[in-house]
Design a protein around this motif. Sequence first.
Motif, PDB file in Angstrom:
ATOM      1  N   ASP B  97      -9.457   7.467   4.987  1.00 27.57           N
ATOM      2  CA  ASP B  97      -9.197   8.513   3.723  1.00 27.57           C
ATOM      3  C   ASP B  97      -9.567   7.592   2.478  1.00 27.57           C
ATOM      4  N   GLY B  98      -8.960   6.183   2.520  1.00 27.05           N
ATOM      5  CA  GLY B  98      -8.938   5.375   1.384  1.00 27.05           C
ATOM      6  C   GLY B  98     -10.453   5.020   1.035  1.00 27.05           C
ATOM      7  N   ASN B 125      -5.481  10.189   7.404  1.00 28.84           N
ATOM      8  CA  ASN B 125      -4.003   9.769   7.900  1.00 28.84           C
ATOM      9  C   ASN B 125      -3.326   9.906   6.621  1.00 28.84           C
ATOM     10  N   GLY B 127      -3.153   8.437   3.504  1.00 32.04           N
ATOM     11  CA  GLY B 127      -2.963   7.434   2.727  1.00 32.04           C
ATOM     12  C   GLY B 127      -3.530   5.968   3.368  1.00 32.04           C
ATOM     13  N   PHE B 128      -3.063   5.082   2.879  1.00 33.94           N
ATOM     14  CA  PHE B 128      -3.357   3.656   3.009  1.00 33.94           C
ATOM     15  C   PHE B 128      -2.450   3.120   4.249  1.00 33.94           C
ATOM     16  N   GLN B 129      -2.836   3.526   5.354  1.00 33.51           N
ATOM     17  CA  GLN B 129      -1.671   3.210   6.316  1.00 33.51           C
ATOM     18  C   GLN B 129      -1.560   1.801   6.660  1.00 33.51           C
TER      19      GLN B 129
HETATM   20 MG   LIG Z   1      -5.806   6.130   5.745  1.00 28.13          MG
END
Ligand SMILES: [Mg+2]
Lengths: 280, 280, 87, 87, 183, 183, 390, 390
Positions: B97-98, B125, B127-129
């Motif tokens: 997603d980022g 997910n 965010g920046f996981q």
């Molecule tokens: Mg992500």
Amino acid sequence: MDYLARKYLRGRKIPSSACSGCGLGQVHKKVLMAIDQIGLTTGDVVWGTGIGCSGRQTFNTWNGDNFAGTHGRVYAIATGLRLALPPSKKIILTVGDGDAFGIGLLHLLHAARRNVDMTVIVADNFGFQSTGGQYGLTTPDGSVTDSSPYGMRDPNWVQDGRDILDIVKGAGAGFLARHTSIEGQNAVESIKQAIRFKGFSLVHIIYPCVTNYFSKALGTRDPEVACRWLTERTNPKTEIEGLTIKTGIYPVTDGNRLEFSEQMQQITQAVQREKSNGAN
Amino acid sequence: MDYLARKYLRGRKIPSSACSGCGLGQVHKKVLMAIDQIGLTTGDVVWGTGIGCSGRQTFNTWNGDNFAGTHGRVYAIATGLRLALPPSKKIILTVGDGDAFGIGLLHLLHAARRNVDMTVIVADNFGFQSTGGQYGLTTPDGSVTDSSPYGMRDPNWVQDGRDILDIVKGAGAGFLARHTSIEGQNAVESIKQAIRFKGFSLVHIIYPCVTNYFSKALGTRDPEVACRWLTERTNPKTEIEGLTIKTGIYPVTDGNRLEFSEQMQQITQAVQREKSNGAN
Amino acid sequence: MANEAENNRRFKVELDEQACKACKYCLAACPRGVFVQADYFNEKGYRPVRVKAPDDCIGCKRCFFLCPDFAIDVEAATGEDANEKTV
Amino acid sequence: MANEAENNRRFKVELDEQACKACKYCLAACPRGVFVQADYFNEKGYRPVRVKAPDDCIGCKRCFFLCPDFAIDVEAATGEDANEKTV
Amino acid sequence: MERTEILISGFGGQGVVRLGQIFSIAAVAEGLFTTMLVSHGTETRGGYVRSQVVIDSSPIDSPVVEDPDYFCAMSKSAYSKFGSLVRKGTILYDPGYIVPDLSLLASQISISARDIAIEQLGQDIFANIVYLGVLGQYFKAYISREKLLEALTAKVPRAMGAKNVRAFELGYSLALSSMEDSF
Amino acid sequence: MERTEILISGFGGQGVVRLGQIFSIAAVAEGLFTTMLVSHGTETRGGYVRSQVVIDSSPIDSPVVEDPDYFCAMSKSAYSKFGSLVRKGTILYDPGYIVPDLSLLASQISISARDIAIEQLGQDIFANIVYLGVLGQYFKAYISREKLLEALTAKVPRAMGAKNVRAFELGYSLALSSMEDSF
Amino acid sequence: MKRLFDTGNAAITEGAILAGCKVFAGYPITPATEIAENMSRRLPHENGFYVQAEDELAALHICIGASLGGLKAMTATSGPGYILYADPYGWALGSEIPVVVLNAQRVGPVSGITGAPGQGEFYLSRYPTHGGNFESIVLAPNSVQEAFSLTVEAFYLAERFRMPITILADQIVTDGWESLLVPETEDEIKQMGLRIATRKINQGPEFYPATDEIDVPPVVLGHNTGAACSDWTPTSDGYDTEEVIWQHKHAYRLIYKVRNHQDILPHYEEIALDDNPDVILVAYGSPSRVVKSAVRAAREQGLKVGAIRLITLWPFPDKAFERSVKYLSVELNFDGQLVREVQRAMPKGSEVHFLGRCGELPKVTELVEAARTLINNQPLESIQWQREAW
Amino acid sequence: MKRLFDTGNAAITEGAILAGCKVFAGYPITPATEIAENMSRRLPHENGFYVQAEDELAALHICIGASLGGLKAMTATSGPGYILYADPYGWALGSEIPVVVLNAQRVGPVSGITGAPGQGEFYLSRYPTHGGNFESIVLAPNSVQEAFSLTVEAFYLAERFRMPITILADQIVTDGWESLLVPETEDEIKQMGLRIATRKINQGPEFYPATDEIDVPPVVLGHNTGAACSDWTPTSDGYDTEEVIWQHKHAYRLIYKVRNHQDILPHYEEIALDDNPDVILVAYGSPSRVVKSAVRAAREQGLKVGAIRLITLWPFPDKAFERSVKYLSVELNFDGQLVREVQRAMPKGSEVHFLGRCGELPKVTELVEAARTLINNQPLESIQWQREAW
Ligand SMILES: [Mg+2]
Ligand SMILES: Cc1ncc(C[n+]2csc(CCOP(=O)(O)OP(=O)(O)O)c2C)c(N)n1
Ligand SMILES: Cc1ncc(C[n+]2csc(CCOP(=O)(O)OP(=O)(O)O)c2C)c(N)n1
Ligand code: SF4
Ligand code: SF4
Ligand code: SF4
Ligand code: SF4
Ligand code: SF4
Ligand code: SF4
Ligand SMILES: [Mg+2]
């Protein structure tokens, strides 16, 4: 210099080094008329510009504080500036179509998403003109330019059902409008609303580049021919082939979002309140 | 390995190094089911990935040709690759997603504008996981994450009237859909339509990150709790506070635009035709 | 792996215990309680899920859809490939 | 600059000939033919437009709106500033 | 106190870093100079995690553990990767994951931290705090039990405080039978 | 032929580059080595434009015109900016824009190209081609009239071909009365 | 004085806040993410703002915009983000706007190894953007304590030189944990030799004087000083110009305001050089910690070895290399970068050698053996691997 | 053979097309825009494609994607765009994908002066991206004819080394007009010494062998070879790995495939060095043309002056500087970049001096006087301006 230039501008760059017949000055003047009619002074506005013809001709003409960012980045600089300036201070940016809808679109959309209080005036001359006239993101389909000798076929942001203002609206912009540089007070009224709006506002103003665009696309540098071409295609009554320009305010869904720097202040205050009453 | 993995994947990275309970594999499997049900072979698809958890877990699992781009750039690489590959060869990209809605959004929107034939699977997910769980552009408002200890207030792309698919649609995408990783065959059907579509298609699939997002936002790594949270908010019948996820095909205005590499071929042929019959 | 002998069943459920990461999506989703978590550890240090009641499987494939690690196969026992028939 | 003496006119049109780039937007737009192009050159090498018939001006301000180089002022002759009243 | 090196390694989620951190906070509280390097395999969970702790009464130059005095080996891959590094020191391996390789030079002591954690506290996640207690025994002369407990309670969630202290005590009182040399 | 330097300068839109280009194409067609540097003020139109042409029968090292043999001065700012550069050479200034500064070392010849263009061809844009004709006279020994005309017709839009040739002829036949030295 | 046990990233956050940093704009990247996380927690308590940017390019531009409005600002990243800073870094250099940029070097090229240390941006930190005609100031901490003090120093130098200052750290320094002393009172700040400069505002009309002097207040917008700054070459009052003479003055200022004031920059550290050693190890950042241990270990084995540890990398301290001796540059890369500057600066008759590791620190034993090899005039082992083909 | 009179930009376009370039993706910027314009006109006639990208970052990524699919590709820009190439340039280095990158240097920093020549990216062309652990190949034409021949050569080297090759030109070379000879037959191509390599496809399974050999075919996707290339450190069959040993092998290959094959790269040019001159001028690109005239003018005035003109800038040709003499580096920047490498490579006992101009070429007279000043052991005028305060 006319009364607007005497009131707001510095003499050294007026008249600008723009070509004879270039419509950029018309855009520049409309912004100044809006500032004048709202009653703002040079101290109320920090003026930012992009580069290219639009940047070069408007940078350091404003007699207040002003800056010019690198290509496509002025929206990010303005976001940081917004955090430091008092909310009352207006940020007005005059940029080119390549700057806003090409290389700078990521930063522009995220500035709209964050609802950073700034007014972006996109001076659209149908392409990258200061580099000699290559087609850009708003160049009418089929146009002959320096980088489309056989007619431009690259899908643009303004035809075939696409409208870049739709995308900017989707990103969360609070006020949007489109005009041409040869319109009158109605364009000034839209710019006034944009400047008054407390959040991200953008006014897309199309102006004639006679030296590159119109000379190659219409085979003449005569500003009158360019004016006629623009007038025919602005809010046309009858069906007309190719690009048409619908001017006026572009409706957005919800205009009253929390402004970026206010939201930032609220976080700081909420955190400090919580800490002071020993919550955590 | 199950029959899909045996048919399409390389053993060395299956099972992936993803955390226990991570929903990424569910997204990965749905894409393979779509490929399988359309009847494509490993030779028919060139698979590209971004970086991060989604990139790291899908890169070089595909038993055909595949590549991983740097953060946010895979859409530009795929645009160049499209010019070189035969039109029959599918390009499928699995990205985070980022990657798609943050740093890579400019390239993604311009790939949609050009209608480059590729299918982008955004594995979201929240965010920046892979960098430890910072909030991203789709993180639900108010979520506690590593970079929003007091609750996320940064306006995202999926609430408050905004929908990132609206922006991608405005850019000219030909097919759009949204699903969650815990949905069934309906999600596979959308992915099949996306792969079949001759132009830019994107399927946004939300999956649970138990280690970072849900452990901080819901205080538990239990996949079941994450599943329940997702199910409650997917196509909810009743009014529910916070993020809701409407899944299914996202209507676009006009799906039959000329594809990018076809348009490029047409220019080349038109120019050569004109030259051969001595027109210029 | 599941016991080959029980061939009067309508669906065959196979679970790759070395690939399993004990996330228990399958266990939670299965309407027939076909699965249970083992008490031993696999190579990676997880206590894998194993097939406890293969006969009860109704082939709904929820477990197949939800397993993130390609560890479960559900096939119609009569050899004809059950995977084509979607839920 | 326009001649100060004619004060019985309803509007005062002033044109800064050194700033003018001879684009002739004003000339084309003026409904009353107030302007004409001079036959001499200004500093920058342009033959500027000059005010030929100031009396005929009806204060429509089309010239003011269209001049890209801030070279034209149109004020109500009676001292009260005509600029505030919009077209 | 001379420069003393402690190597702690296992897989992600075992609290390898938390163990090194709590031990170091106690050492700093006792006025000792302390460094800790953490490294892990890939960006995501599940790879190997290693923390290298150096303690000294004077400022520390190299933070790299080249010749560990103590190696807390908490997983099979950690033991096989770093076991050979220990020459003059002692390997404290967890038999729950490791079958010791007797060809190694170092003296080796089995610390069944995982089983103690599961049997006494119901969850294997307390194994690292059992190790804390064991290390506490070896460093009795330099780091007090109070400073270790203080650092422990400050670093673990309050709800888990009691279980963690229990795990520490279990380690602190564990009979280190085959311990040849002791401080 | 020795290394010969020609400086041409004026404001944007006067065809300064076009003049240098056509002249150079003719020189190359005659087998001469030729270089031309173009520089202008800002990115947009209206700044000063300068083109430096060097012609030689052997390969050219420095393409910079440091001591022009000929300077076609086509605007006031060009004349004031570069006039002092000409020492041994000749300044060909256009009286339509320039009042000559007699303190300059160089010999100066007035070439009323703009007025000729306006009077004979109705537009000042042909002034540069009048200059082409004048240069043609000076280089008669090395560059033939045919090659100059060939280069001219190839480079200008067909519709304007006749007027351009006319302008060239006017320059080519212009009486260069106060010309002290000639080739 | 607070005694903490914390990481370099935590020390950098505290140093920035002590120096008056009010805005941190960043984008997540290992191993610098923790600075962003600390800032998102700490800045609201200091009337400051944490902004998560859409990418690194926007992050540094947002910092510059905040600084342009009068707020001290900082950003932090690693290699892949540092190259996206090139555009805004150049803008801040040209417009002379104070800002602090931290690069936590990791193994490259490209994504390389995310959680392991590298030193691949030594030259890139001197030339972080295009165009030349400028000097850079780059500071390199080798411990958590120095990460704290050099961050405070970077904000100080940014204000006095009105330019971007780069802190070139590496993953060991940022992720490593060490005992850390943090001052709590003005006296303690002075005791620790920490310097803090308050932001002044340039009142014009001369915003870009062609002088090599420092302490010229930076342009700050919003105070109606009529200030102007841009991406173009500026005249002294800030207009855009394409005249070569103004560009010459601008270049003179951007180069010589730094070169003529190197005395106020942090000096390099000399280790065991009094007895003119046979071999001098040269290093910066985390490898220099192993170098210090190696000098002591070598001395214990009777080898006359010393070391030079650089703190200010750029402008490169040529005068540190006036001895004619065998130099061994120890770096966390395989292509050899610092070694080239030592080779350039060293006097005639000296030799320069290179020992490169990457992704892990060299061992003390490796450095002692390398020094022994050089003292015995044998070729270094590391050069052999060129011929090895796996 | 065609005899033309055209610009460097036109010559570069023809060279690329002769070499087989099928895709040009770019973004307009002075002084490189004309290459894009020429390509948009010429490529359709060669079954090629012109793509106008949204920015320079996308432009080079699009070229890399095309090359990844088997088409030869090129992009061109100037300083402000070159820094946006850093991300894709690194990707192509790490994944070993052939692509040609042209930088028409103009005056910097930032937007500096758009239509005037500079040489501010000498070091940036060696380190165009982060991370280190790689060597770069950079070629510098000094004429329109050489812009043509070095473009053909760049495509040739890109295929054989399977990596990005930078052509470091400047505004004088790209915008300058000169007589230009273009071959029309295979024989004429051979006569002019032009080398063309056809694209081969790596059939695997070893896509990233740890060897310093060149002529290893690049990865090409779409031919079902099961090829894999990424931004991560690759194992030999292309998997992503975080193991230091694989990173060591990857670095060894990226460095030594270039360092061990420098013999096939274009050599530097020596001018009037036979009689061991007192002063040797050193330059590349357009200043080297003025240097050549200055050597002849100086010789005419009895000054023993020679020159070295670099063609391959990186890897830097140390062996060109084996003479112990006074070197004078002539560059189009004021901070001095090439001069540092000469200082590093020259033998001890020689001297190095610097003459910097920017935005305009130095005059022949200036260079002759500088040589005379050095021969008379006086300090060069250019150093004085440091003390000048305007
Ligand atoms: Mg992500
Ligand atoms: C990163 C970067 N790329 C390219 C350029 C070159 N450039 C200078 S002006 C310009 C034109 C921009 O077009 P637009 O924004 O529409 O402005 P216009 O000149 O048309 O008014 C470009 C591409 C630059 N300055 N920076
Ligand atoms: C230019 C750049 N900036 C930052 C990073 C660091 N980085 C690596 S993975 C990652 C997370 C990306 O988030 P997303 O795309 O959502 O993937 P996820 O890890 O969440 O699956 C980031 C920011 C990078 N590799 N490159
Ligand atoms: S090139 Fe076009 S846009 Fe630029 S100044 Fe001239 S007319 Fe205006
Ligand atoms: S961190 Fe989250 S997204 Fe990444 S592998 Fe673990 S559970 Fe999945
Ligand atoms: S197919 Fe359905 S019933 Fe059978 S095991 Fe899977 S979830 Fe249970
Ligand atoms: S869903 Fe798959 S990985 Fe999870 S417990 Fe079941 S079999 Fe194991
Ligand atoms: S105000 Fe109207 S009538 Fe008067 S001069 Fe202008 S255009 Fe003509
Ligand atoms: S519109 Fe303005 S610039 Fe144009 S001719 Fe009229 S007065 Fe002159
Ligand atoms: Mg434009």
